[in-house]
Design a protein around this motif. Sequence first.
Motif, PDB file in Angstrom:
ATOM      1  N   GLU A 231      -3.255  62.520  65.887  1.00 50.06           N
ATOM      2  CA  GLU A 231      -2.880  64.059  66.321  1.00 50.06           C
ATOM      3  C   GLU A 231      -1.738  64.644  65.697  1.00 50.06           C
ATOM      4  O   GLU A 231      -1.828  65.622  65.176  1.00 50.06           O
ATOM      5  CB  GLU A 231      -2.603  64.145  67.747  1.00 50.06           C
ATOM      6  CG  GLU A 231      -3.929  63.635  68.658  1.00 50.06           C
ATOM      7  CD  GLU A 231      -3.763  63.835  70.126  1.00 50.06           C
ATOM      8  OE1 GLU A 231      -2.547  64.101  70.344  1.00 50.06           O
ATOM      9  OE2 GLU A 231      -4.743  63.497  70.855  1.00 50.06           O
ATOM     10  N   VAL A 232      -0.494  63.991  65.542  1.00 50.31           N
ATOM     11  CA  VAL A 232       0.644  64.378  64.724  1.00 50.31           C
ATOM     12  C   VAL A 232       0.357  64.664  63.469  1.00 50.31           C
ATOM     13  O   VAL A 232       0.622  65.633  62.658  1.00 50.31           O
ATOM     14  CB  VAL A 232       1.883  63.364  65.077  1.00 50.31           C
ATOM     15  CG1 VAL A 232       2.977  63.840  64.225  1.00 50.31           C
ATOM     16  CG2 VAL A 232       2.301  63.416  66.467  1.00 50.31           C
ATOM     17  N   VAL A 233      -0.336  63.824  62.955  1.00 46.00           N
ATOM     18  CA  VAL A 233      -0.842  63.731  61.180  1.00 46.00           C
ATOM     19  C   VAL A 233      -1.651  65.224  61.330  1.00 46.00           C
ATOM     20  O   VAL A 233      -1.535  65.946  60.123  1.00 46.00           O
ATOM     21  CB  VAL A 233      -1.415  62.667  60.811  1.00 46.00           C
ATOM     22  CG1 VAL A 233      -1.947  62.831  59.315  1.00 46.00           C
ATOM     23  CG2 VAL A 233      -0.460  61.480  60.840  1.00 46.00           C
ATOM     24  N   ASN A 234      -2.545  65.132  62.113  1.00 42.62           N
ATOM     25  CA  ASN A 234      -3.585  66.289  61.946  1.00 42.62           C
ATOM     26  C   ASN A 234      -2.679  67.636  62.094  1.00 42.62           C
ATOM     27  O   ASN A 234      -3.055  68.559  61.378  1.00 42.62           O
ATOM     28  CB  ASN A 234      -4.750  66.100  63.216  1.00 42.62           C
ATOM     29  CG  ASN A 234      -5.558  65.078  62.642  1.00 42.62           C
ATOM     30  OD1 ASN A 234      -5.714  64.655  61.601  1.00 42.62           O
ATOM     31  ND2 ASN A 234      -6.233  64.733  63.664  1.00 42.62           N
ATOM     32  N   LYS A 235      -1.959  67.685  63.003  1.00 41.07           N
ATOM     33  CA  LYS A 235      -1.195  68.852  63.139  1.00 41.07           C
ATOM     34  C   LYS A 235      -0.396  69.343  61.810  1.00 41.07           C
ATOM     35  O   LYS A 235      -0.172  70.415  61.541  1.00 41.07           O
ATOM     36  CB  LYS A 235      -0.386  68.763  64.567  1.00 41.07           C
ATOM     37  CG  LYS A 235      -0.991  68.985  65.608  1.00 41.07           C
ATOM     38  CD  LYS A 235      -0.083  68.655  66.878  1.00 41.07           C
ATOM     39  CE  LYS A 235      -0.998  68.894  68.271  1.00 41.07           C
ATOM     40  NZ  LYS A 235       0.082  68.893  69.263  1.00 41.07           N
ATOM     41  N   PHE A 236       0.437  68.377  61.434  1.00 41.35           N
ATOM     42  CA  PHE A 236       1.178  68.458  60.050  1.00 41.35           C
ATOM     43  C   PHE A 236       0.227  68.888  59.128  1.00 41.35           C
ATOM     44  O   PHE A 236       0.750  69.696  58.284  1.00 41.35           O
ATOM     45  CB  PHE A 236       1.921  66.871  59.866  1.00 41.35           C
ATOM     46  CG  PHE A 236       2.602  67.104  58.627  1.00 41.35           C
ATOM     47  CD1 PHE A 236       3.922  67.723  58.474  1.00 41.35           C
ATOM     48  CD2 PHE A 236       2.114  66.333  57.431  1.00 41.35           C
ATOM     49  CE1 PHE A 236       4.531  67.817  57.426  1.00 41.35           C
ATOM     50  CE2 PHE A 236       2.688  66.657  56.428  1.00 41.35           C
ATOM     51  CZ  PHE A 236       4.096  67.198  56.292  1.00 41.35           C
ATOM     52  N   ARG A 237      -0.832  68.277  58.783  1.00 41.53           N
ATOM     53  CA  ARG A 237      -1.828  68.548  57.626  1.00 41.53           C
ATOM     54  C   ARG A 237      -2.273  70.293  58.057  1.00 41.53           C
ATOM     55  O   ARG A 237      -2.126  70.887  57.056  1.00 41.53           O
ATOM     56  CB  ARG A 237      -2.916  67.751  57.782  1.00 41.53           C
ATOM     57  CG  ARG A 237      -2.487  66.322  57.153  1.00 41.53           C
ATOM     58  CD  ARG A 237      -3.814  65.528  57.235  1.00 41.53           C
ATOM     59  NE  ARG A 237      -3.618  64.184  56.592  1.00 41.53           N
ATOM     60  CZ  ARG A 237      -4.575  63.302  56.716  1.00 41.53           C
ATOM     61  NH1 ARG A 237      -5.608  63.466  57.104  1.00 41.53           N
ATOM     62  NH2 ARG A 237      -4.016  61.920  56.131  1.00 41.53           N
TER      63      ARG A 237
END
Length: 448
Positions: free
Chosen positions: A212-218
Amino acid sequence: MKRSIPQQVYSFLVKAQQWYLDTPERSLEEAYKAALLIKAMEDEHFNGQKIAPGASYGGSAIAYFQSELQKHLKTIRMRLTEFKASRSWINPDYQNITKITKSDGTVTGKDSFAIQKRDNQSRILEKLRFIDDILAKYDPEATVDSVVVTESPSVSSDLARSEQIAPNGVVKNVSPAKKTKTKAETTSVLPRSILSTINRLKVELDPRAEDEVVNKFRNSQRRTFVSIRLILLLIIVPFLTQQLSKNLIISPIVDHFRNSQEVVIFLNSEMEERALIEMQRFEEQLKFRNLLNEEMQLSPLQIEQQMHEKVRDLVENFRQESSNAVKNVFADLLSVGAFTWLIVTSRKELEVLKEFMDNVVYGLSDSAKAFIIILFTDIFVGFHSTHGWEVLLGTASRHFGLPENRDFIFLFIATFPVILDAVFKYWIFRYLNRISPSAVATYRNMNE
């Protein structure tokens, strides 16, 4: 003719009354249609899942889906509010209970009305349940549980039952209305700080937290890239259009027509006045230097020759300035056209840019917001802003070859900054005071 007018008025009043009484049903139907549109987008583009950024669509497509989703969610909330408010003042039993009797005389008008009322309640509950499922995916707090379907005392018990008969005859379970919790029930035994710490630990220990953190960052990175690219395009494309069109297209055409006929050197009287002032200054400087240099004084003929050379230079300079003014008019029109074309063709990117700017501006601290507000107001509507507007308008006039009208400049300075200041104060009072009241308080303290 006299009898037709009251008949038309009566017909109009009947239609108006019917439209007013149908407000709850009409509001619920529009909210239900908006929920169906969201469900159709989910089924068609997201395999029935929640509308969220995914690998199959890029940033522009996701921005479009998000804008459509927000539009439909806004429609649902507005229509549900209208549905709730209208049912609070409109009696749902407004229809006349006419006596309907079967051939055997067993069914009365009251029984038929009760059956019709029960079917209507079932349809309303089905639509509310469907809307509730859609809202729960995107805004769990804004569900239709708060929309209370008020009915008459004769049929209110039907809504409290755990089972209802749907229009197709299938028995469905209907959960009872949520009971309002008291303050003692909502107060937790543990302090909120401990509960927030526990929730944070749950998130950190969740194996899906990293994804989820990676998706939000992307998503944030994609939004930033789209916004910066659009800002650069809005600056670079009009500038390049103005320069390239002026030097490669407009300049040869203007030079050709101005060289092939008698050319007016000065486009306006202000340019001629500037040339005369510069010529007088040159003549005075030449005579002053001639008086200082007693050993090598210039003869009147030599002074006249230098004056002729200066006149030729001035004519050439002002002819070039006039040509540039004509070229600037057409080049700037093409530049404005390129800017407008970018705005029209980049609506999705503009939505992303607006969201990006909101995050940047409202993410600043209160002191930073107050500093930017004070800096902006002092530059454009402050006490010393009149000199800046005067220089800006004078430069724009010379850019287009227009005479520098002092009366227009003073009138503009006396009206436009005042209007801009009123609009800016209204924005602070109407929007910023509601979004960030602490920033407004900081601004007032710094301004005082």
